[in-house]
Motif scaffolding. Structure first.
Motif, short mmCIF file in Angstrom:
data_model
loop_
_atom_site.label_atom_id
_atom_site.label_comp_id
_atom_site.label_asym_id
_atom_site.label_seq_id
_atom_site.Cartn_x
_atom_site.Cartn_y
_atom_site.Cartn_z
N GLU A 16 0.84 -1.27 -0.03
CA GLU A 16 -0.02 0.13 -0.05
C GLU A 16 0.83 1.27 0.06
O GLU A 16 0.85 2.25 -0.50
N VAL A 17 1.83 1.17 0.73
CA VAL A 17 2.82 2.39 0.79
C VAL A 17 3.43 2.52 -0.45
O VAL A 17 3.41 3.82 -1.14
N ASN A 18 3.86 1.51 -1.10
CA ASN A 18 4.59 1.74 -2.33
C ASN A 18 3.69 2.23 -3.58
O ASN A 18 4.04 3.00 -4.29
N GLN A 19 2.47 1.63 -3.47
CA GLN A 19 1.34 2.16 -4.48
C GLN A 19 1.23 3.40 -4.12
O GLN A 19 1.10 4.40 -5.33
N ARG A 20 0.97 4.00 -2.96
CA ARG A 20 0.71 5.31 -2.71
C ARG A 20 1.78 6.41 -3.10
O ARG A 20 1.73 7.28 -3.82
N ILE A 21 3.27 5.83 -2.78
CA ILE A 21 4.17 6.69 -3.48
C ILE A 21 4.25 6.80 -4.96
O ILE A 21 4.39 7.85 -5.39
N MET A 22 3.96 5.73 -5.49
CA MET A 22 4.02 5.67 -7.00
C MET A 22 2.85 6.65 -7.77
O MET A 22 3.00 7.27 -8.34
N THR A 71 6.66 -3.73 -6.39
CA THR A 71 8.07 -3.37 -6.31
C THR A 71 8.39 -2.28 -7.37
O THR A 71 7.55 -2.27 -8.71
N LEU A 72 8.70 -1.27 -7.33
CA LEU A 72 9.01 0.03 -8.08
C LEU A 72 10.31 -0.14 -8.99
O LEU A 72 11.12 -0.80 -8.40
N ARG A 73 10.07 0.18 -9.91
CA ARG A 73 11.10 0.21 -11.22
C ARG A 73 11.77 1.58 -11.48
O ARG A 73 10.97 2.36 -12.07
#
Lengths: 483, 483
Positions: free
Chosen positions: B426-432, B453-455
């Motif tokens: 959730e945190v990664n989705q929000r950051i992206m 995972t962010l690329r």
């Protein structure tokens, strides 16, 4: 660790000013080329290996100046070019071109975007969908092809790829969308006239159906598919336990421009549940003129249709317009969604992702050049072009008809004239070789009823009456020369 | 009968001077666009339908002025563009571009030739064959891919199409070139890692083999295909009476850039007679630098290989280089020769007709832009670009490693960094989402071991350290913002 920016090497930095300077050189080069194109032999006269031999065997280690590259295009490459933009090019089919198309394409190169998903450039997808809807209106195509209903259009690289997509959708619809998952598990058959384009046979090979399962349907005396023979072939396959799935009808065959009778083929396809694809690669453009729309009579029976603005509608390669009446079948056939392509717009279902309408994933912003052409010329301008080319072909045909030496070999439907010398294959081959070696014009051939037949295909951007007149003079005089 | 030339209507005539004038406008437009690209939001922020709504619902009947069209590109289309040429574009993969490529492509548009046969423009075929031989030398590819032996290279539109051609050749070789004729008559299987590009699954669908017959081989802890698992899968299929025919190995997977172990995969393919295709779409470009050629170790086992200069080698889309070690198999798979394409050069057997190396019939003069790029930058220039991008990725990775909040999610092989916030999906989705909505940069994601995972994919033409530094600052601060 080297954290200097790239292109720091002298002479390697493409500054905006370098781009402006070299860009102008290239624009001028194209203007000059198109102005002078008649000076070159239409068919390149080089021998195999001549071009390669004049180029370095190894790549350059260091940067070279742009001027040198442009000079090499002139000195080394031009002799190896067959000039499709020459007004004396009458071979194969036209590949006509225009300033607004070249410049629309240039903007696409400069933007350098990927149109695989709506989200990767919404304008690329939305302009394409709109412009293909425009063509439905401009050409009187069936309303079922509009994106505002269940259908829609997409730009493919070529009619070959469009036919392949259509065949794949047909295969899947016929197998309940199971072949895609489990492989082909039954004998599927397809149908086209014996004059259909070779890309249909190639699509049978690619799709795993096998070329032997394409039935080449007999022709009537005007080189059109015989509906009764189609009906018989389907019934014979059904009786043998096969699964007929696809018919490709041509609106303008490659060899003669014959138009298969869609009003009779359509109901046969519907009755047996076959996907009907209509290939109007070159001739389709003529439908922009209301008086030529009879060629599309019965198109409302079609599941899919394509024609190539890159042949006869002033758009440079590549631009094939492919329409489907039921986009869901196409998308179900070609769609896959890996994690790295997931995005909110796709998940909303409200957008088109064109990667699911074609073979490759990546795609260029090709609708720009089509949009530019439609606007720069307007429908009026495109109509006058089509009418002029058709009138030139009729004029040429009238000369053939009035001649004692030559005869018309197939009905002249639009801008293609099939004709031959009455002296037989050897004479015709000799005439064609002589003309093509002269560099003054370029003609190609086909075989009709086993006889070598010359094809005069008229449609280059700058072809005028004088070019056609001179071509006929040369043809007539070549016939009078001895061996 | 109307025998007036076309374009006689006022304002419709594209004279050479009109072309010069508008051509300069477009060249300047591109120079300005690329100079100002950082001013636009990288990811287009429009909603579905926004672009279409601003354009006329119907096509123009009369011609419109060029200036109006260019103004509409600016005002209507640009807001709907996702700027792949922005130095702040870190999504998917680079699609880097350059002046010489754009101008080489422009010359191709202006020449407007068809490269389907050698004879339809010998220079188009011979330059392409030569430049692909150059790349064999420039990148240290196996000599078997040279056209001077039994192999050769060809430009495809995309790695998807290259993989499809490879799979088709594999299918045919495994069935004695009979599937092409009679259709698929046995259960054929293929193999790729579970991280292989989605185009492999799509090729299975298109070719009639069926996606279920693609075995997704397990990975090692670095997201590479496990050779022992490949071996076991092949043996299990053989035991079940299937016919294994094709393996696709990745040199740089899409998700993480992992390199499958060719030195171990190769002998397994050879032992069982499977066609080995190696997909180096993005990463393959790195082989231009001798120090990165370890990624291609074992490529001498491959039957075919492709990489995309249109991703990371400054060539604009489309340009995928596809090499085969045995061109006869490819040609036997894709060749058909209708009467209207017959010509003396083809019959002599001394020339390459590239239509037999690809899906479509028609083809553009794509080698021009590749040739221009190789010459304008030289191998030296391209090497410094690759080295710089790799060093930027390593720098970025070092910041991630030094951070408490983020972690590296996969080994950093070249220019792609997979990373994630330790706080979960959730945190990664929000950051992206926050970063992409800001318009300041554009990142995309994948899933690794089920975790979002962010690329960070680094390779745009004008990306410099400052852009990567600012991206990292934004990422770090987005992580600190609340909901």
């Amino acid at each position: 660790m080297d954290l200097e920016p790239i292109y720091a090497g002298e002479g390697q930095n493409v500054t905006p000013d370098d781009f402006r300077k070299h860009g102008r050189q290239v624009v001028d080069w194209i203007a000059d080329y198109l102005e002078n194109v008649e000076k070159y032999p239409v068919l390149s006269q080089v021998e195999s290996g001549d071009i390669r031999r004049r180029l370095p065997a190894s790549p350059p280690l260091h940067n070279e100046p742009f001027d040198k590259m442009l000079a090499d295009v002139n000195e080394i490459l031009l002799p190896g070019i067959t000039h499709w933009q020459s007004p004396n090019f009458f071979a194969y089919y036209p590949s006509n071109n225009s300033g607004p198309s070249i410049l629309g394409d240039l903007i696409a190169s400069g933007l350098g975007i990927q149109g695989m998903l709506w989200s990767t450039s919404p304008a690329c997808t939305e302009l394409e969908t709109l412009v293909l809807d425009w063509l439905v209106e401009a050409m009187g195509l069936p309303g079922s092809f509009r994106s505002t209903g269940a259908g829609g259009g997409v730009i493919q690289d070529s009619a070959s790829s469009a036919s392949l997509c259509a065949l794949l959708a047909a295969r899947e619809r016929a197998t309940g969308f199971q072949s895609n998952r489990t492989g082909i598990d039954r004998p599927l058959t397809a149908y086209a006239s014996s004059q259909a384009h070779s890309s249909i046979e190639k699509a049978m090979m690619i799709s795993g159906l096998g070329a032997d399962n394409l039935r080449l349907i007999e022709l009537d005396d005007q080189f059109r598919m015989r509906p009764d023979a189609l009906q018989a072939a389907i019934e014979s396959d059904l009786a043998a336990g096969k699964t007929p799935c696809f018919v490709c009808a041509a609106v303008g065959t490659t060899s003669t421009g014959a138009v298969d009778p869609l009003p009779e083929i359509g109901p046969i396809c519907r009755k047996h549940g076959l996907w009907l694809h209509v290939d109007g690669a070159m001739a389709g453009t003529a439908a922009i003129c209301p008086e030529f729309r009879t060629i599309l009579q019965g198109l409302e029976w079609a599941d899919s249709y394509c024609f190539n603005p890159h042949k006869w509608m002033l758009v440079n390669f590549d631009c094939d317009c492919f329409f489907v009446a039921d986009r869901t079948s196409l998308i179900k056939t070609l769609s896959i969604l890996p994690e790295y392509l997931k995005n909110k717009a796709t998940e909303s279902g409200a957008v088109i992702d064109y990667r699911d309408w074609q073979i490759p994933l990546g795609r260029r912003f090709r609708s720009l050049k089509l949009w530019f052409v439609l606007r720069y010329f307007g429908l009026d301008g495109l109509r006058s072009m089509v009418r002029y080319h058709v009138s030139l072909a009729r004029q040429f045909a009238s000369w053939v008809e009035a001649s004692d030496d030559f005869e018309i070999a197939a009905p002249v439907v639009l801008n293609l004239v099939c004709f031959r010398h009455r002296g037989g294959d050897e004479v015709n081959q000799r005439i064609m070789d002589r003309l093509n070696q002269s560099g003054e014009l370029y003609l190609t051939h086909t075989k009709l009823d086993g006889r070598l037949t010359l094809r005069m295909s008229i449609g280059q951007t700058n072809t005028e009456l004088s070019h056609v007149q001179r071509a006929w003079d040369r043809i007539a005089s070549a016939a009078h020369q001895g061996n």
